[in-house]
Scaffold this motif. Structure first.
Motif, PDB file in Angstrom:
ATOM      1  N   ARG A 155     -39.259 -19.288  -6.666  1.00 40.29           N
ATOM      2  CA  ARG A 155     -39.478 -19.904  -7.978  1.00 40.29           C
ATOM      3  C   ARG A 155     -38.436 -20.980  -8.260  1.00 40.29           C
ATOM      4  O   ARG A 155     -38.727 -21.995  -8.877  1.00 40.29           O
ATOM      5  CB  ARG A 155     -39.425 -18.833  -9.074  1.00 40.29           C
ATOM      6  CG  ARG A 155     -40.636 -17.949  -9.126  1.00 40.29           C
ATOM      7  CD  ARG A 155     -40.549 -16.952 -10.267  1.00 40.29           C
ATOM      8  NE  ARG A 155     -39.372 -16.087 -10.195  1.00 40.29           N
ATOM      9  CZ  ARG A 155     -39.266 -14.998  -9.429  1.00 40.29           C
ATOM     10  NH1 ARG A 155     -40.278 -14.646  -8.651  1.00 40.29           N
ATOM     11  NH2 ARG A 155     -38.170 -14.271  -9.429  1.00 40.29           N
ATOM     12  N   SER A 156     -37.198 -20.716  -7.822  1.00 44.76           N
ATOM     13  CA  SER A 156     -36.131 -21.669  -8.094  1.00 44.76           C
ATOM     14  C   SER A 156     -34.931 -21.325  -7.226  1.00 44.76           C
ATOM     15  O   SER A 156     -34.871 -20.255  -6.619  1.00 44.76           O
ATOM     16  CB  SER A 156     -35.730 -21.612  -9.569  1.00 44.76           C
ATOM     17  OG  SER A 156     -35.220 -20.335  -9.887  1.00 44.76           O
ATOM     18  N   ASN A 170     -36.375 -32.591 -10.316  1.00 48.66           N
ATOM     19  CA  ASN A 170     -36.432 -31.295  -9.645  1.00 48.66           C
ATOM     20  C   ASN A 170     -35.760 -31.379  -8.287  1.00 48.66           C
ATOM     21  O   ASN A 170     -35.442 -32.457  -7.792  1.00 48.66           O
ATOM     22  CB  ASN A 170     -37.872 -30.793  -9.523  1.00 48.66           C
ATOM     23  CG  ASN A 170     -38.682 -31.536  -8.468  1.00 48.66           C
ATOM     24  OD1 ASN A 170     -38.156 -32.238  -7.620  1.00 48.66           O
ATOM     25  ND2 ASN A 170     -39.984 -31.395  -8.518  1.00 48.66           N
ATOM     26  N   SER A 205     -28.010 -25.223  -7.611  1.00 48.22           N
ATOM     27  CA  SER A 205     -28.746 -26.370  -8.155  1.00 48.22           C
ATOM     28  C   SER A 205     -27.795 -27.394  -8.768  1.00 48.22           C
ATOM     29  O   SER A 205     -27.944 -28.602  -8.557  1.00 48.22           O
ATOM     30  CB  SER A 205     -29.750 -25.898  -9.208  1.00 48.22           C
ATOM     31  OG  SER A 205     -30.713 -25.054  -8.627  1.00 48.22           O
ATOM     32  N   GLY A 212     -34.958 -20.882 -18.013  1.00 47.03           N
ATOM     33  CA  GLY A 212     -34.978 -22.330 -17.837  1.00 47.03           C
ATOM     34  C   GLY A 212     -34.698 -23.047 -19.139  1.00 47.03           C
ATOM     35  O   GLY A 212     -34.038 -22.516 -20.029  1.00 47.03           O
ATOM     36  N   GLU A 227     -30.778 -19.059 -16.173  1.00 47.53           N
ATOM     37  CA  GLU A 227     -31.301 -18.491 -14.932  1.00 47.53           C
ATOM     38  C   GLU A 227     -32.633 -17.782 -15.138  1.00 47.53           C
ATOM     39  O   GLU A 227     -33.466 -17.761 -14.235  1.00 47.53           O
ATOM     40  CB  GLU A 227     -30.297 -17.483 -14.339  1.00 47.53           C
ATOM     41  CG  GLU A 227     -28.991 -18.096 -13.905  1.00 47.53           C
ATOM     42  CD  GLU A 227     -27.914 -18.116 -14.979  1.00 47.53           C
ATOM     43  OE1 GLU A 227     -26.740 -18.229 -14.612  1.00 47.53           O
ATOM     44  OE2 GLU A 227     -28.238 -18.047 -16.185  1.00 47.53           O
ATOM     45  N   SER A 271     -35.509 -29.217 -13.809  1.00 50.15           N
ATOM     46  CA  SER A 271     -36.546 -28.233 -14.089  1.00 50.15           C
ATOM     47  C   SER A 271     -37.497 -28.120 -12.910  1.00 50.15           C
ATOM     48  O   SER A 271     -37.828 -29.128 -12.274  1.00 50.15           O
ATOM     49  CB  SER A 271     -37.336 -28.647 -15.335  1.00 50.15           C
ATOM     50  OG  SER A 271     -38.453 -27.801 -15.512  1.00 50.15           O
ATOM     51  N   THR A 272     -37.942 -26.910 -12.649  1.00 47.90           N
ATOM     52  CA  THR A 272     -38.957 -26.715 -11.609  1.00 47.90           C
ATOM     53  C   THR A 272     -40.284 -27.327 -12.051  1.00 47.90           C
ATOM     54  O   THR A 272     -41.167 -27.531 -11.220  1.00 47.90           O
ATOM     55  CB  THR A 272     -39.158 -25.218 -11.297  1.00 47.90           C
ATOM     56  OG1 THR A 272     -39.528 -24.542 -12.501  1.00 47.90           O
ATOM     57  CG2 THR A 272     -37.892 -24.604 -10.715  1.00 47.90           C
TER      58      THR A 272
END
Length: 162
Positions: free
Chosen positions: A141-142, A133, A148, A118, A115, A92-93
Motif C-alpha cells: 500500500r505504501s 508519489n 518516504s 495519510g 502512517e 500521497s499514494t
C-alpha cells in the motif's frame, strides 16, 4: 579522488519536512535525525500519536534532538495559515505525478501524512497539482514514512544543492 559532500548551516540547502499527525514514534525519531543531517526543519502537525517524551522517539533520534529545528502546529489549518503561501508538495499514494518529475527549490515544504491515515482527501484533492508519489509495485500500500521522507528529501537535495 574522493569528494566529501557536506551540508552545513552555511550551505544554501534548506527544506521543510511536514508530518501530518504522525502515529509511530520511531518513524518521527528517524525523520528528526534525517532533518538534523540535512539541515531541514521538521514541522509536526497535531494531534500526534505519541508524546514528545516517548523513549522510542528519543531513541530513534539519538542524541541529535538538541540540534533539531522543530516547529509544532495545532492543526493543518494553523500550519496553512502560517505557511500556506509557500511552495509545497504533498506526498500521497493517490498522486499520479512521480516525485522525480517535479522541480524542487530551496525552502520547499514537503508534506507527508500519518502512517495509518495519510493526508486528508480534501487537502489532496484541493492540491492535486502539488501531489507527488513514489512509484512502487501494487504488492504494498505504501512505503515506511521515514523511508518516504528520505527518498523525496534527498531528491530535492540532489536537484537543488548539487
Amino acid at each position: 579522488m574522493q569528494r566529501n559532500f557536506l551540508l552545513n548551516d552555511n550551505h544554501k540547502c534548506n527544506f521543510h519536512i511536514v508530518l501530518f499527525q504522525p502515529d509511530i514514534p520511531p518513524n518521527t525519531g528517524n525523520i528528526a535525525r534525517l532533518c538534523v543531517a540535512t539541515n531541514s526543519t521538521l514541522h509536526l502537525i497535531k494531534p500526534l500519536g505519541f508524546s514528545l517524551n516517548d523513549k522510542r522517539l528519543k531513541r530513534a533520534g539519538l542524541d541529535y534532538w538538541e540540534n533539531l529545528k522543530l516547529e509544532m502546529h495545532d492543526s493543518l489549518s494553523d500550519f496553512l495559515n502560517k505557511y500556506g503561501n509557500r511552495k509545497f508538495f504533498l506526498a500521497s499514494t493517490k498522486a499520479v505525478k512521480p516525485y522525480f518529475e517535479v522541480y524542487f527549490e530551496e525552502g520547499d515544504f514537503l508534506i507527508f501524512g500519518s502512517e495509518t491515515q495519510g493526508l486528508p482527501n480534501d487537502f489532496i484533492e484541493a492540491n492535486l497539482d502539488k501531489a507527488i508519489n513514489i512509484p512502487m509495485t501494487d504488492k504494498v500500500r505504501s512505503l515506511n514514512l521515514a523511508d518516504s521522507v528520505a527518498v523525496v528529501l534527498y531528491e530535492a537535495i540532489r536537484q537543488v544543492c548539487f
